[in-house]
Scaffold this motif. Structure first.
Motif, PDB file in Angstrom:
ATOM      1  N   VAL A 226       0.846  -1.197   0.000  1.00 33.30           N
ATOM      2  CA  VAL A 226       0.000   0.000   0.000  1.00 33.30           C
ATOM      3  C   VAL A 226       0.878   1.243   0.000  1.00 33.30           C
ATOM      4  CG1 VAL A 226      -1.864  -1.198   1.201  1.00 33.30           C
ATOM      5  CG2 VAL A 226      -0.218   0.135   2.528  1.00 33.30           C
ATOM      6  N   ASN A 227       0.285   2.364  -0.417  1.00 34.97           N
ATOM      7  CA  ASN A 227       1.040   3.612  -0.461  1.00 34.97           C
ATOM      8  C   ASN A 227       1.104   4.310   0.882  1.00 34.97           C
ATOM      9  OD1 ASN A 227      -0.209   3.162  -3.325  1.00 34.97           O
ATOM     10  ND2 ASN A 227       1.584   4.466  -3.629  1.00 34.97           N
ATOM     11  N   GLY A 228       0.078   4.132   1.695  1.00 35.91           N
ATOM     12  CA  GLY A 228       0.105   4.806   2.987  1.00 35.91           C
ATOM     13  C   GLY A 228      -1.146   4.557   3.797  1.00 35.91           C
ATOM     14  N   LEU A 229      -1.170   5.167   4.971  1.00 36.25           N
ATOM     15  CA  LEU A 229      -2.236   5.024   5.954  1.00 36.25           C
ATOM     16  C   LEU A 229      -2.799   6.400   6.281  1.00 36.25           C
ATOM     17  CD1 LEU A 229      -3.605   3.222   8.289  1.00 36.25           C
ATOM     18  CD2 LEU A 229      -1.731   4.064   9.709  1.00 36.25           C
ATOM     19  N   ILE A 230      -4.121   6.505   6.336  1.00 34.10           N
ATOM     20  CA  ILE A 230      -4.782   7.745   6.744  1.00 34.10           C
ATOM     21  C   ILE A 230      -5.456   7.480   8.088  1.00 34.10           C
ATOM     22  CG2 ILE A 230      -6.428   9.542   6.121  1.00 34.10           C
ATOM     23  CD1 ILE A 230      -6.199   8.568   3.213  1.00 34.10           C
ATOM     24  N   THR A 231      -5.092   8.250   9.116  1.00 37.65           N
ATOM     25  CA  THR A 231      -5.612   7.998  10.452  1.00 37.65           C
ATOM     26  C   THR A 231      -5.749   9.282  11.252  1.00 37.65           C
ATOM     27  OG1 THR A 231      -5.282   6.703  12.487  1.00 37.65           O
ATOM     28  CG2 THR A 231      -3.302   7.610  11.420  1.00 37.65           C
ATOM     29  N   ASP A 232      -6.642   9.230  12.232  1.00 37.80           N
ATOM     30  CA  ASP A 232      -6.779  10.351  13.168  1.00 37.80           C
ATOM     31  C   ASP A 232      -6.028  10.071  14.466  1.00 37.80           C
ATOM     32  OD1 ASP A 232      -8.676   8.263  13.786  1.00 37.80           O
ATOM     33  OD2 ASP A 232      -9.595   9.643  15.225  1.00 37.80           O
ATOM     34  N   ALA A 233      -5.285   8.960  14.514  1.00 37.42           N
ATOM     35  CA  ALA A 233      -4.522   8.642  15.723  1.00 37.42           C
ATOM     36  C   ALA A 233      -3.460   9.707  15.974  1.00 37.42           C
ATOM     37  CB  ALA A 233      -3.863   7.272  15.581  1.00 37.42           C
ATOM     38  N   ASP A 234      -3.119   9.892  17.236  1.00 36.21           N
ATOM     39  CA  ASP A 234      -2.085  10.851  17.619  1.00 36.21           C
ATOM     40  C   ASP A 234      -0.775  10.481  16.926  1.00 36.21           C
ATOM     41  OD1 ASP A 234      -0.007  12.252  19.053  1.00 36.21           O
ATOM     42  OD2 ASP A 234      -1.412  12.536  20.706  1.00 36.21           O
ATOM     43  N   PRO A 235      -0.104  11.450  16.295  1.00 36.60           N
ATOM     44  CA  PRO A 235       1.183  11.148  15.654  1.00 36.60           C
ATOM     45  C   PRO A 235       2.216  10.561  16.602  1.00 36.60           C
ATOM     46  CG  PRO A 235       0.393  13.314  14.994  1.00 36.60           C
ATOM     47  CD  PRO A 235      -0.520  12.842  16.093  1.00 36.60           C
TER      48      PRO A 235
END
Length: 267
Positions: A226-235
């Motif tokens: 996959v190219n990447g992950l989109i998340t609202d988790a704390d960096p």
């Protein structure tokens, strides 16, 4: 003095919450008990839906294994943030493969009304949500409906997916774990997700915070596919930091996040 069974249970749950995994041989050594005893405890916890057993131990179980109606109430604000970040990746004139699920449905609702694009989906729920989108073309892939996620799965759906192509695929999962990879709770749904991802130039994973560090039974894809992950988790979440260290592109909903390497120019 050895721990009672109830004390071992509490210890295992605490360890799982603190470290994000349980290694049976390490726990056995620390507590002075056999690995068989630890494995029995983990079987009991897994039967109650409190952990996901893997070879050598256990991982946190994903709350996204609940039914579709129940999942609508799980972190709706986080899903909306992830969806907004994902919708911004869809370019005018492009073709988008949009997976099913509650986060993907939020993406459909957040696509700008004036965005001319083609949306390919195996979710009748998402297709219906786009009926009022004035300029989006919608292609619905058919097959047996998997009611848990309100999507088409099975051989017919996979075959239909093999005859389309797209610029971008936005894929949902129930677990995103550094070691277990990207997982979901049903084998046929996992196969369908792989088929969809294989037909897009770029694939990004939609994963609200409750899925980060969790795992389900069936692997969808390894991180390198996959190219990447989109998340609202704390960096600063330990799992997010580990993924970034492994070279995974993480797009967060925090615009001040220095680890966010997404292209904001539209190119």
């Amino acid at each position: 003095m050895r721990m009672l069974a109830a004390e071992r249970r509490d210890h295992l749950l605490s360890l799982l919450a603190r470290e994000g995994k349980i290694v049976a041989k390490n726990v056995a050594s620390d507590l002075g008990i056999s690995e068989d005893s630890v494995r029995r405890d983990l079987r009991d916890l897994a039967a109650e839906g409190l952990c996901h057993r893997v070879y050598g131990g256990a991982l946190p179980v994903s709350p996204a294994v609940a039914d579709y109606a129940a999942r609508k109430t799980v972190t709706p604000d986080g899903k909306r943030k992830v969806a907004a970040r994902a919708a911004a990746l869809v370019r005018p004139g492009s073709a988008l493969i949009l997976d099913g699920g509650t986060t993907a449905l939020a993406v459909a609702h957040l696509l700008p009304p004036d965005l001319a694009c083609t949306v390919i989906t195996h979710s009748p729920t998402i297709a219906a949500a786009l009926l009022d989108h004035p300029v989006a073309e919608v292609f619905l892939l058919g097959g047996r409906i998997f009611k848990h996620s309100a999507v088409a799965c099975g051989a017919a759906a996979v075959e239909a997916a093999q005859n389309v192509s797209a610029d971008l695929c936005l894929l949902g999962v129930t677990g995103a774990h550094p070691e277990a990879g990207l997982t979901t709770g049903d084998a046929e749904e996992a196969a369908m997700k792989r088929a969809l991802a294989a037909r897009a130039a770029d694939t990004y994973i939609l994963a609200s915070s409750e899925k980060i560090g969790a795992a389900s039974r069936f692997r969808v894809l390894p991180w390198e596919d996959v190219n990447g992950l989109i998340t609202d988790a704390d960096p600063r979440h330990a799992v997010v930091e580990e993924l970034v260290a492994r070279g995974v592109e993480v797009l967060t909903t925090d615009p001040s996040d220095p680890s966010d390497q997404s292209d904001q120019s539209g190119n």
